[in-house]
Design an enzyme around this catalytic site. Structure first.
Site, PDB file in Angstrom:
ATOM      1  N   ASP A  27       0.828  -1.209   0.000  1.00 53.74           N
ATOM      2  CA  ASP A  27       0.000   0.000   0.000  1.00 53.74           C
ATOM      3  C   ASP A  27       0.864   1.262   0.000  1.00 53.74           C
ATOM      4  O   ASP A  27       1.973   1.255   0.524  1.00 53.74           O
ATOM      5  CB  ASP A  27      -0.920  -0.025   1.233  1.00 53.74           C
ATOM      6  CG  ASP A  27      -2.092   0.941   1.109  1.00 53.74           C
ATOM      7  OD1 ASP A  27      -2.396   1.374  -0.023  1.00 53.74           O
ATOM      8  OD2 ASP A  27      -2.702   1.265   2.147  1.00 53.74           O
ATOM      9  N   HIS A  44       2.445   3.673  -8.975  1.00 48.32           N
ATOM     10  CA  HIS A  44       2.324   2.233  -9.237  1.00 48.32           C
ATOM     11  C   HIS A  44       3.536   1.732 -10.020  1.00 48.32           C
ATOM     12  O   HIS A  44       4.032   0.634  -9.776  1.00 48.32           O
ATOM     13  CB  HIS A  44       1.035   1.935 -10.013  1.00 48.32           C
ATOM     14  CG  HIS A  44      -0.217   2.291  -9.253  1.00 48.32           C
ATOM     15  ND1 HIS A  44      -0.423   1.887  -7.953  1.00 48.32           N
ATOM     16  CD2 HIS A  44      -1.311   3.016  -9.600  1.00 48.32           C
ATOM     17  CE1 HIS A  44      -1.609   2.343  -7.539  1.00 48.32           C
ATOM     18  NE2 HIS A  44      -2.159   3.046  -8.518  1.00 48.32           N
ATOM     19  N   LEU A 138      10.368 -20.778  -5.586  1.00 45.20           N
ATOM     20  CA  LEU A 138       9.537 -19.866  -4.794  1.00 45.20           C
ATOM     21  C   LEU A 138       8.170 -19.809  -5.461  1.00 45.20           C
ATOM     22  O   LEU A 138       8.089 -19.708  -6.688  1.00 45.20           O
ATOM     23  CB  LEU A 138      10.176 -18.465  -4.774  1.00 45.20           C
ATOM     24  CG  LEU A 138       9.287 -17.259  -4.407  1.00 45.20           C
ATOM     25  CD1 LEU A 138       8.900 -17.298  -2.926  1.00 45.20           C
ATOM     26  CD2 LEU A 138      10.007 -15.937  -4.693  1.00 45.20           C
TER      27      LEU A 138
HETATM   28  C1  IPE Z   1      -5.450  -2.771  -0.268  1.00 46.64           C
HETATM   29  O1  IPE Z   1      -5.110  -1.441  -0.439  1.00 46.64           O
HETATM   30  C2  IPE Z   1      -5.462  -3.454  -1.600  1.00 46.64           C
HETATM   31  C3  IPE Z   1      -4.167  -3.644  -2.232  1.00 46.64           C
HETATM   32  C4  IPE Z   1      -3.010  -3.363  -1.700  1.00 46.64           C
HETATM   33  C5  IPE Z   1      -4.217  -4.224  -3.539  1.00 46.64           C
HETATM   34  P1  IPE Z   1      -6.215  -0.302  -0.591  1.00 46.64           P
HETATM   35  O2  IPE Z   1      -5.479   0.979  -0.694  1.00 46.64           O
HETATM   36  O3  IPE Z   1      -7.136  -0.628  -1.694  1.00 46.64           O
HETATM   37  O4  IPE Z   1      -6.995  -0.441   0.783  1.00 46.64           O
HETATM   38  P2  IPE Z   1      -7.801   0.639   1.605  1.00 46.64           P
HETATM   39  O5  IPE Z   1      -8.743   1.316   0.646  1.00 46.64           O
HETATM   40  O6  IPE Z   1      -6.801   1.594   2.158  1.00 46.64           O
HETATM   41  O7  IPE Z   1      -8.478  -0.137   2.684  1.00 46.64           O
HETATM   42  C1  IPE Z   2      -1.474   0.248  -3.364  1.00 45.66           C
HETATM   43  O1  IPE Z   2      -1.271   1.617  -3.356  1.00 45.66           O
HETATM   44  C2  IPE Z   2      -1.682  -0.304  -4.749  1.00 45.66           C
HETATM   45  C3  IPE Z   2      -3.053  -0.766  -5.033  1.00 45.66           C
HETATM   46  C4  IPE Z   2      -4.053  -0.779  -4.190  1.00 45.66           C
HETATM   47  C5  IPE Z   2      -3.308  -1.231  -6.380  1.00 45.66           C
HETATM   48  P1  IPE Z   2      -2.487   2.640  -3.352  1.00 45.66           P
HETATM   49  O2  IPE Z   2      -2.799   2.986  -4.757  1.00 45.66           O
HETATM   50  O3  IPE Z   2      -3.606   2.125  -2.550  1.00 45.66           O
HETATM   51  O4  IPE Z   2      -1.806   3.891  -2.629  1.00 45.66           O
HETATM   52  P2  IPE Z   2      -2.472   4.868  -1.596  1.00 45.66           P
HETATM   53  O5  IPE Z   2      -3.020   4.046  -0.494  1.00 45.66           O
HETATM   54  O6  IPE Z   2      -3.554   5.609  -2.325  1.00 45.66           O
HETATM   55  O7  IPE Z   2      -1.359   5.745  -1.148  1.00 45.66           O
HETATM   56 MG    MG Z   3      -4.109   2.336  -0.575  1.00 49.14          MG
END
Ligand code: IPE
Ligand code: IPE
Ligand code: MG
Length: 247
Positions: A27, A44, A138
């Site tokens: 995240d 990303h 792995l």
């Molecule tokens: C969780 O992250 C999903 C992934 C890392 C793929 P999100 O950013 O979607 O989760 P929330 O919205 O903070 O709960």
């Molecule tokens: C995690 O990073 C990647 C996915 C959920 C695909 P985020 O895109 O959720 O990044 P934040 O949480 O908005 O910083």
């Molecule tokens: Mg996120």
């Protein structure tokens, strides 16, 4: 008693045991980009480099299973452009890492409602899963269009169908039966769950499987997550006392 109980000896060696399965909620890509006045998509892209680092490190250290949360069933609610960029990044990643996966004996397995992914992504995944299926170094479970509640619903459907067909008796359902009908069938439960970016939540990830996982949340944003920090989390894991309800 002036001799060591066998159980005490066992505890000493247990401390040095590596996790068999590490699961990661990757995240913070968006926040990483926003801090730099870049588009979330750039975050990303940078996050993909961290994925490469984590995979290499698991291979080096000798971790047998790694599960990465890449796209949740809720992530479809993001802007169309961001969803499309994530899908295209995934396809690019599968093709750019193909050689390395073969060289380092990495098996890629996708988990989630895969049939709802764009058909080109499904094809790329099938190709990679097929090409790497005999690799034994792995196992990476890539969670894509993954939701733990969806997984549980599908498990109930699969078991109910077997009961309908009289292949299974409801009275004989136990924890093993449930496990066998989850996407992660055959994979041991995660020993260690890591979430980057500081949120203290599970966000619909592996609800059944993390019953006894050790949880580490770091404030570091996923694109900033380093090998040093990853190794130090594994090190702290080895110092934790896992009691599984016992004393
Ligand atoms: C969780 O992250 C999903 C992934 C890392 C793929 P999100 O950013 O979607 O989760 P929330 O919205 O903070 O709960
Ligand atoms: C995690 O990073 C990647 C996915 C959920 C695909 P985020 O895109 O959720 O990044 P934040 O949480 O908005 O910083
Ligand atoms: Mg996120």
């Amino acid at each position: 008693m002036n001799f060591k109980e066998p159980s005490e000896n066992r505890m000493e060696t247990d401390k040095k045991i590596l996790p068999t399965h590490i699961a990661i909620i990757m995240d913070g890509n968006g926040r990483w980009a926003q801090k730099r006045f870049l588009s979330r998509i750039k975050g990303h892209e940078k996050g993909a480099d961290t994925v490469r680092m984590v995979v290499r490190t698991c291979r080096e250290v000798g971790i047998p299973f790694l599960t990465l949360y890449a796209f949740s069933t809720e992530n479809w609610q993001r802007p169309k452009k961001e969803v499309a960029a994530l899908m295209s990044l995934l396809k690019k990643f599968l093709s750019s890492e193909h050689k390395e996966m073969m060289k380092h004996e990495i098996r890629l397995n996708a988990i989630g409602r895969l049939n709802q992914l764009p058909s080109d992504v499904q094809k790329a995944l099938e190709k990679t899963m097929h090409a790497t299926e005999n690799n034994r170094g792995l196992v990476i479970n890539l969670a894509l269009n993954y939701g733990a509640r969806a997984e549980i619903v599908e498990m109930v459907q699969k078991i109910s169908r077997k009961i309908e067909k009289k292949e299974l008796d409801a009275g004989h359902i136990d924890e093993k039966t449930v496990e066998m009908h989850l996407y992660t069938s055959g994979v041991p439960d995660p020993d260690l769950l890591i979430r980057t970016s500081g949120e203290m939540r599970i966000s619909n990830f592996l609800l059944w499987q993390i019953a006894y996982s050790e949880i580490f949340v770091t404030d570091t944003l996923w694109p900033d997550f380093t090998k040093e920090e990853f190794l130090s989390i594994i090190d702290s894991f080895q110092k934790r006392s896992r009691r599984f309800g016992k004393v």
